[in-house]
Every structure is written in C-alpha cells, then in structure tokens.
Design a protein around this motif. Structure first.
Motif, mmCIF file in Angstrom:
data_model
loop_
_atom_site.group_PDB
_atom_site.id
_atom_site.type_symbol
_atom_site.label_atom_id
_atom_site.label_comp_id
_atom_site.label_asym_id
_atom_site.label_seq_id
_atom_site.Cartn_x
_atom_site.Cartn_y
_atom_site.Cartn_z
ATOM 1 N N LEU A 1 0.859 -1.186 0.000
ATOM 2 C CA LEU A 1 0.000 0.000 0.000
ATOM 3 C C LEU A 1 0.893 1.234 0.000
ATOM 4 C CD1 LEU A 1 -2.540 -1.047 2.807
ATOM 5 C CD2 LEU A 1 -2.579 -1.651 0.369
ATOM 6 N N THR A 2 0.532 2.249 -0.796
ATOM 7 C CA THR A 2 1.372 3.446 -0.894
ATOM 8 C C THR A 2 0.575 4.711 -0.575
ATOM 9 O OG1 THR A 2 0.954 3.668 -3.270
ATOM 10 C CG2 THR A 2 2.835 2.333 -2.619
ATOM 11 N N PRO A 3 0.063 4.849 0.629
ATOM 12 C CA PRO A 3 -0.761 6.016 0.942
ATOM 13 C C PRO A 3 0.070 7.256 1.247
ATOM 14 C CG PRO A 3 -0.541 4.637 2.871
ATOM 15 C CD PRO A 3 0.153 3.912 1.758
ATOM 16 N N HIS A 4 -0.513 8.423 0.997
ATOM 17 C CA HIS A 4 -0.026 9.627 1.648
ATOM 18 C C HIS A 4 -0.796 9.765 2.957
ATOM 19 C CE1 HIS A 4 -3.700 11.513 0.240
ATOM 20 N NE2 HIS A 4 -3.338 11.432 -1.036
ATOM 21 N N VAL A 5 -0.492 10.809 3.713
ATOM 22 C CA VAL A 5 -1.061 10.923 5.061
ATOM 23 C C VAL A 5 -2.587 10.971 5.023
ATOM 24 C CG1 VAL A 5 -1.278 12.479 7.039
ATOM 25 C CG2 VAL A 5 0.983 11.927 6.142
ATOM 26 N N GLY A 6 -3.169 11.701 4.074
ATOM 27 C CA GLY A 6 -4.621 11.788 4.004
ATOM 28 C C GLY A 6 -5.272 10.446 3.757
ATOM 29 N N GLU A 7 -4.683 9.647 2.879
ATOM 30 C CA GLU A 7 -5.238 8.322 2.598
ATOM 31 C C GLU A 7 -5.081 7.399 3.799
ATOM 32 O OE1 GLU A 7 -4.350 8.485 -2.217
ATOM 33 O OE2 GLU A 7 -2.818 7.784 -0.804
ATOM 34 N N LEU A 8 -3.968 7.535 4.522
ATOM 35 C CA LEU A 8 -3.794 6.720 5.722
ATOM 36 C C LEU A 8 -4.843 7.080 6.767
ATOM 37 C CD1 LEU A 8 -1.701 4.581 6.908
ATOM 38 C CD2 LEU A 8 -0.869 6.509 8.267
ATOM 39 N N ARG A 9 -5.121 8.368 6.904
ATOM 40 C CA ARG A 9 -6.140 8.798 7.869
ATOM 41 C C ARG A 9 -7.506 8.212 7.520
ATOM 42 N NH1 ARG A 9 -3.801 14.342 7.957
ATOM 43 N NH2 ARG A 9 -2.865 14.673 10.008
ATOM 44 N N ASP B 1 3.245 10.434 14.150
ATOM 45 C CA ASP B 1 4.342 9.528 14.490
ATOM 46 C C ASP B 1 4.413 8.484 13.387
ATOM 47 O OD1 ASP B 1 6.115 7.599 15.465
ATOM 48 O OD2 ASP B 1 5.515 7.923 17.536
ATOM 49 N N ARG B 2 5.284 8.724 12.417
ATOM 50 C CA ARG B 2 5.337 7.883 11.223
ATOM 51 C C ARG B 2 5.776 6.458 11.536
ATOM 52 N NH1 ARG B 2 4.735 10.943 6.882
ATOM 53 N NH2 ARG B 2 5.764 9.518 5.419
ATOM 54 N N PHE B 3 6.565 6.286 12.561
ATOM 55 C CA PHE B 3 7.030 4.951 12.923
ATOM 56 C C PHE B 3 5.877 4.100 13.441
ATOM 57 C CE2 PHE B 3 10.769 7.565 12.917
ATOM 58 C CZ PHE B 3 11.788 6.738 12.475
ATOM 59 N N VAL B 4 5.159 4.627 14.393
ATOM 60 C CA VAL B 4 4.058 3.881 14.990
ATOM 61 C C VAL B 4 2.933 3.684 13.982
ATOM 62 C CG1 VAL B 4 2.275 3.935 16.775
ATOM 63 C CG2 VAL B 4 4.618 4.619 17.330
ATOM 64 N N ALA B 5 2.568 4.742 13.257
ATOM 65 C CA ALA B 5 1.428 4.660 12.343
ATOM 66 C C ALA B 5 1.690 3.671 11.215
ATOM 67 C CB ALA B 5 1.117 6.047 11.772
ATOM 68 N N THR B 6 2.870 3.722 10.616
ATOM 69 C CA THR B 6 3.155 2.855 9.467
ATOM 70 C C THR B 6 3.196 1.398 9.878
ATOM 71 O OG1 THR B 6 4.478 4.671 8.553
ATOM 72 C CG2 THR B 6 4.697 2.527 7.505
ATOM 73 N N LEU B 7 3.866 1.109 10.990
ATOM 74 C CA LEU B 7 3.955 -0.287 11.423
ATOM 75 C C LEU B 7 2.598 -0.808 11.891
ATOM 76 C CD1 LEU B 7 5.707 -2.732 11.821
ATOM 77 C CD2 LEU B 7 6.367 -1.866 14.062
ATOM 78 N N GLY C 1 -1.759 -6.791 7.176
ATOM 79 C CA GLY C 1 -0.932 -7.860 6.637
ATOM 80 C C GLY C 1 -0.211 -7.448 5.370
ATOM 81 N N ALA C 2 -0.195 -6.153 5.074
ATOM 82 C CA ALA C 2 0.433 -5.631 3.864
ATOM 83 C C ALA C 2 1.665 -4.819 4.232
ATOM 84 C CB ALA C 2 -0.546 -4.744 3.096
ATOM 85 N N ILE C 3 2.540 -4.654 3.254
ATOM 86 C CA ILE C 3 3.637 -3.698 3.386
ATOM 87 C C ILE C 3 3.043 -2.309 3.173
ATOM 88 C CG2 ILE C 3 5.805 -2.899 2.346
ATOM 89 C CD1 ILE C 3 6.080 -5.930 1.405
ATOM 90 N N VAL C 4 3.387 -1.366 4.033
ATOM 91 C CA VAL C 4 2.841 -0.017 3.930
ATOM 92 C C VAL C 4 3.978 0.958 3.665
ATOM 93 C CG1 VAL C 4 1.589 1.829 5.114
ATOM 94 C CG2 VAL C 4 0.893 -0.559 5.428
ATOM 95 N N LEU C 5 3.858 1.701 2.578
ATOM 96 C CA LEU C 5 4.808 2.751 2.214
ATOM 97 C C LEU C 5 4.081 4.075 2.422
ATOM 98 C CD1 LEU C 5 7.044 2.813 -0.989
ATOM 99 C CD2 LEU C 5 5.804 4.848 -0.240
ATOM 100 N N LEU C 6 4.425 4.760 3.517
ATOM 101 C CA LEU C 6 3.782 6.030 3.842
ATOM 102 C C LEU C 6 4.611 7.156 3.250
ATOM 103 C CD1 LEU C 6 1.598 7.658 5.270
ATOM 104 C CD2 LEU C 6 2.970 7.536 7.366
ATOM 105 N N LYS C 7 4.070 7.784 2.213
ATOM 106 C CA LYS C 7 4.816 8.798 1.480
ATOM 107 C C LYS C 7 4.933 10.081 2.289
ATOM 108 C CE LYS C 7 2.018 8.101 -2.109
ATOM 109 N NZ LYS C 7 1.392 8.029 -3.444
#
Length: 517
Positions: A373-381, A391-397, A404-410
């Motif tokens: 998954l390759t969200p920007h912050v708005g899509e992650l929200r 907190d990009r570390f906590v949110a992404t992990l 169950g997916a790899i998350v790439l937070l742009k």
C-alpha cells in the motif's frame, strides 16, 4: 550491517548508555569523546573559519556539559566565547565543566539577547529524552533566539523537540545544523521535527557493536535505507542470456477520461524501472493516447462506464508477475477491486485503489500474495482514522500489522513497514516532489522494479522510494524545486541509474543536495 543506519528510541539510547557505563566506561570519558567529536565536526564546517565569537547555551544536564566542552575548546583555539546559563546545572559533571569555564574566564550573559553579536550559537540546553514542555522565561528565550539571524548548531537534537515523536514541547530552537550523537534518533525522520533540524549528520561515538546488538535485541530494527541496500535490490547486472519475460511482466490498472495523464505517468515510471514486459489496462477510449506515449507497452482497452472509468477487466490477472492498481481510476469504476485482490499475484495499491478499500483495509489479510500500500497521510487517515500519522514509525507499522500488507507512507521522510516488523526510512527527499503525478511515477516504478526483482517486497518498496527521491533531488538541483515536474522526474530516474553504471557499484551514492555529510 552498519549500525550508523539504525534508528533508535529514547529508551534504547538510555539502555545503550547504561550498558557501557555499567561495563566501566566513565561518564566523563563518554562526554569528552562526544564533545570533542562534535567540536571537530563544527570546525570542519565551511562557515567556521570566519567565526570569531561563539555563544553557547548551557542546559542543566549532560547536554549542557557537552556544550561546555565545546565552549572550552573554542576558547582554547582563540575564539571569544560567551555563555548563557539560564538554569544552574543539575548534574555534577556539568557543574565541573561550568566551574572550569569560570576558571578560564568565559563570560556569561544574562539573556539570549546578549549573544546578538556572536557569529555562531551552540545550543546545549536540552538533549535527548526531554519530556516536559518548555515554558515561561526559557520559552521566551527560545523565541528570542529564533528571531536572531546567527547560525545555530544544536547538540544531539534541537532543544524542545521530543526525541521520539519529533513534537515541539512548548517551544523549540530552530537550528541550522544538528549533530546527532551516537545513533540516529527517531525525531530526525518525523516530519513535524524537520523544520527545526536544519542540515543533519550523525556522529559515530564508537559504541561497541555487541552493546548495540544487546539493546536492539528484538530484530528486525528500524533503519535508514541507503545506497548499499539499493544496490542489493537493483536487478543488475542482468544475465548475459535472458529474455523479456525473465525480466518481469507488470500490469498497470489505471486511468480514466478524467485522469488520463495518470495512466501515462504510471506507465512511464514502470518503463524507467527496466521491467521486461509492461501491460497497461485503461478505459478503451484512452488506448490510442497511451499507445502513442508508450508504444512498447501492451495496452488493453477495457469496457468503460458512461463517465469514462474502467467498468470491467477482460484479463487473466494470474498471468502477471506484479499488478499495480489505482492511479487515476476514480471511484466510479466497476467492481474490479474484488478480482484484483483475489489475484494470486503481488499487488501495489495506490490512489483510488486505496480509496476503494474499506476502512481498515478489509480483505487484505486474506490475499493469496503480498500487497504493498502506498498512501499519503490523508489516505492513511481515511483507512485508519484511529491512527495518529504524526508519528510515522508507529502509524506505518500499526497499519502494516493490521492489514498484513507492506505499507509505504509517502512524505518528506517516506517510511516503509512490513507486518513482520522490517522497517525502512528514506533519509532524504525534496519538496520538489510535492506535485501532482509524482506519486503515479512512483507507483509505476515500484511495480516494474518488483516484477523484475527477487528481493523481499519491503526492500523493493524502499528501493523504489529511494530511487524516486534521489531523482527528485537531482532534478531539483539542476532545475530548482519548481522544475521537478513528473516528466523531468522520469527522465532523471534514468540519469541516476546511468551514473551508477558509470562509476560502478562500489562508488555509487545518489547525490545529496542541501545536507551535510
């Protein structure tokens, strides 16, 4: 594995120091080593030869002790040094260094404004581990300093920044340079801290590898993704005897009449990856346009809705090595997401591919193949409204584990997490990439690179983001941040790789612009 690429928490740094102290390392010896390493780093800056007068902010803890050693060394080298000591030392070692500074006759000022005539200011008020907000007179002093024009160098982290989250604790110093001591702290990769850090470098203090391994005793760990990892992922050199289908076959599902350019930019990103075969599924009305721009691609014109979106996929999705789905689709597509999720093929979901998912990413856990998954912050929200993306570390992990997916937070410091805990951060980027279409290029680049690579998906995602960021930096260096349009970005991807081929793997390093090495 290079320990200088590890990114650690406050608790881990405290544990590391406690371990070496318990093993016999004197606290005074570590402070002296840290401060002398820092002094040498400051002296190596191009700005330093012109510095005649240095102002030093002295805090009550060991960060203040580090600052006093730096003050001593500059004074011994003939610079005029002034001290601002707003709070008396709470650590005996810091008091010892302050006593010696008094012995040397280093004058003190009553306020930060008293340092207005200094050429350089060293911030040693508070180091890592600060938890209480800075208020009152100290907050006013920091506000005064931030209005001044002198170059400011912060020791370890700018005073007032939370070492883990990067949040401002009441007030924070805006540094021009920050020298992180020992190992990288998380704040250096949290976007809310970036305006305060200036140019950054991490100074190696020689912590034993065994001690670091003991503290980081629960691998995998958080790391910076660098040129060494990029070289390992890149599918080069190719075998002398090969053919196109051995170099990967990527399918891109993208575009609509409303967003026709997304299909082209995603395809151009995939082309730049060197993928062996490329198929692009678009609404039928877009096929001539896409063929004109990507004549080597197999362009499939799909049935389309009255609004010009893909209505159905007339494809056997199992034939491909990787599928990328989402750029420019719109939410008016037919029921295609279910078939894409069911395909036994690695999948990249971006843009409207993410927007078509339900909250929490339902259905991803049951996929028969890996997903990125390759969200920007708005899509992650939107996907995870309960997460705090600051907190990009906590949110992404957390998102990776939940889906169950790899998350790439742009973002300015892109973070990539796998459900098993593997975690990469892209250490640099450029605001020139904050343009429509840049993300489409990344999606295509990632899909094409993944199709031709045997590396783990989390490493491929990091490699694509690293390459994308390096190309953006190069384009910004030659055309300014305003000139990093998606087409120039695509062209620069090849230029970066061309340099790598020219200088060889041993010497290759993507260019670093606007930072301190």
């Amino acid at each position: 594995m290079d320990s200088q690429n590890f990114i650690i928490t406050t608790a881990q740094m405290m544990a590391l120091e406690a371990q070496v102290f318990a093993a016999g390392m004197p606290v005074a010896a570590l402070m002296e080593k840290a401060a002398m390493t820092l002094t040498n780093a400051i002296l190596a800056l191009e700005i330093t030869p012109a510095v005649k007068t240095v102002g030093v902010l002295v805090g009550p803890g060991h960060n203040g002790g580090d600052a006093l050693v730096v003050a001593r060394e500059f004074a011994l080298r003939g610079r005029e040094v002034w001290l601002y000591v707003p709070v008396e030392p709470s650590k005996p070692l810091t008091q010892n260094h302050l006593d010696y500074a008094d012995y040397l006759g280093l004058p003190r000022v009553e306020s930060v404004a008293g340092l207005a005539d200094c050429d350089l200011i060293v911030d040693g008020l508070f180091g890592f581990g600060l938890t209480r907000p800075i208020t009152g007179a100290l907050a006013e002093a920091i506000a005064t300093l931030n209005r001044m024009t002198q170059t400011v160098i912060s020791i370890d982290i700018p005073s007032g920044i939370d070492t883990d989250t990067g949040a401002v604790l009441g007030a924070a110093i805006r540094a021009d340079y920050t020298f992180c001591l020992g190992l990288w702290k998380r704040a250096f990769f949290q976007e809310q801290a970036l305006p305060f850090l200036g140019q950054v470098a991490c100074l190696d203090l020689g912590f034993p590898e065994g001690a670091i391994a003991t503290v980081l005793n629960n691998p995998p760990v958080h790391q910076r993704f660098t040129a060494a990892e990029f070289r390992a992922v890149l599918p080069l050199p190719r075998a002398v005897v090969t053919h196109k289908y051995q170099q990967g076959h990527a399918l891109l599902i993208c575009g609509s009449q409303q967003y026709a350019g997304s299909a082209i930019l995603t395809g151009l990103g995939a082309r730049a990856s060197g993928v062996g075969m490329l198929t692009i599924a678009v609404p039928a009305s877009l096929k001539p346009l896409v063929v004109a721009q990507l004549p080597e691609a197999l362009v499939v014109g799909c049935p389309e809705t009255p609004e010009g979106a893909i209505a159905a996929l007339p494809l056997d999705l199992s034939r491909y090595d990787v599928i990328a789905c989402g750029p420019g689709l719109t939410l008016g597509v037919g029921d295609i997401l279910a078939s894409v999720l069911a395909a036994p093929v690695p999948l990249v979901l971006d843009a409207d591919g993410l927007n078509l998912l339900g909250t929490g990413g339902q259905g991803l856990q049951d996929r028969p193949a890996p997903t990125i998954l390759t969200p920007h912050v708005g899509e992650l929200r939107r996907l995870f409204p309960e997460l705090d993306p600051s907190d990009r570390f906590v949110a992404t992990l957390t998102a990776a584990v939940a889906t169950g997916a790899i998350v790439l937070l742009k973002g300015a410091r892109t973070a990539i997490a796998a459900p098993d805990g593997n975690f990469w951060v892209i250490p640099e980027s450029t605001p020139g990439l904050a343009r429509g279409g840049s993300g489409d290029v990344l999606t295509g680049l990632l899909a094409g690179l993944w199709a031709g690579s045997t590396a783990p998906g989390v490493d491929v995602a990091a490699a694509a983001a690293f390459w994308h960021a390096a190309a953006g930096q190069r384009a910004a260096a030659s055309h300014t941040e305003l000139g990093v349009d998606p087409l120039r970005l695509v062209a620069t991807l090849g230029a970066c790789l061309g340099e790598w081929m020219a200088v060889g793997a041993k010497n290759f390093s993507p260019p670093h612009y606007g930072r301190m090495d």
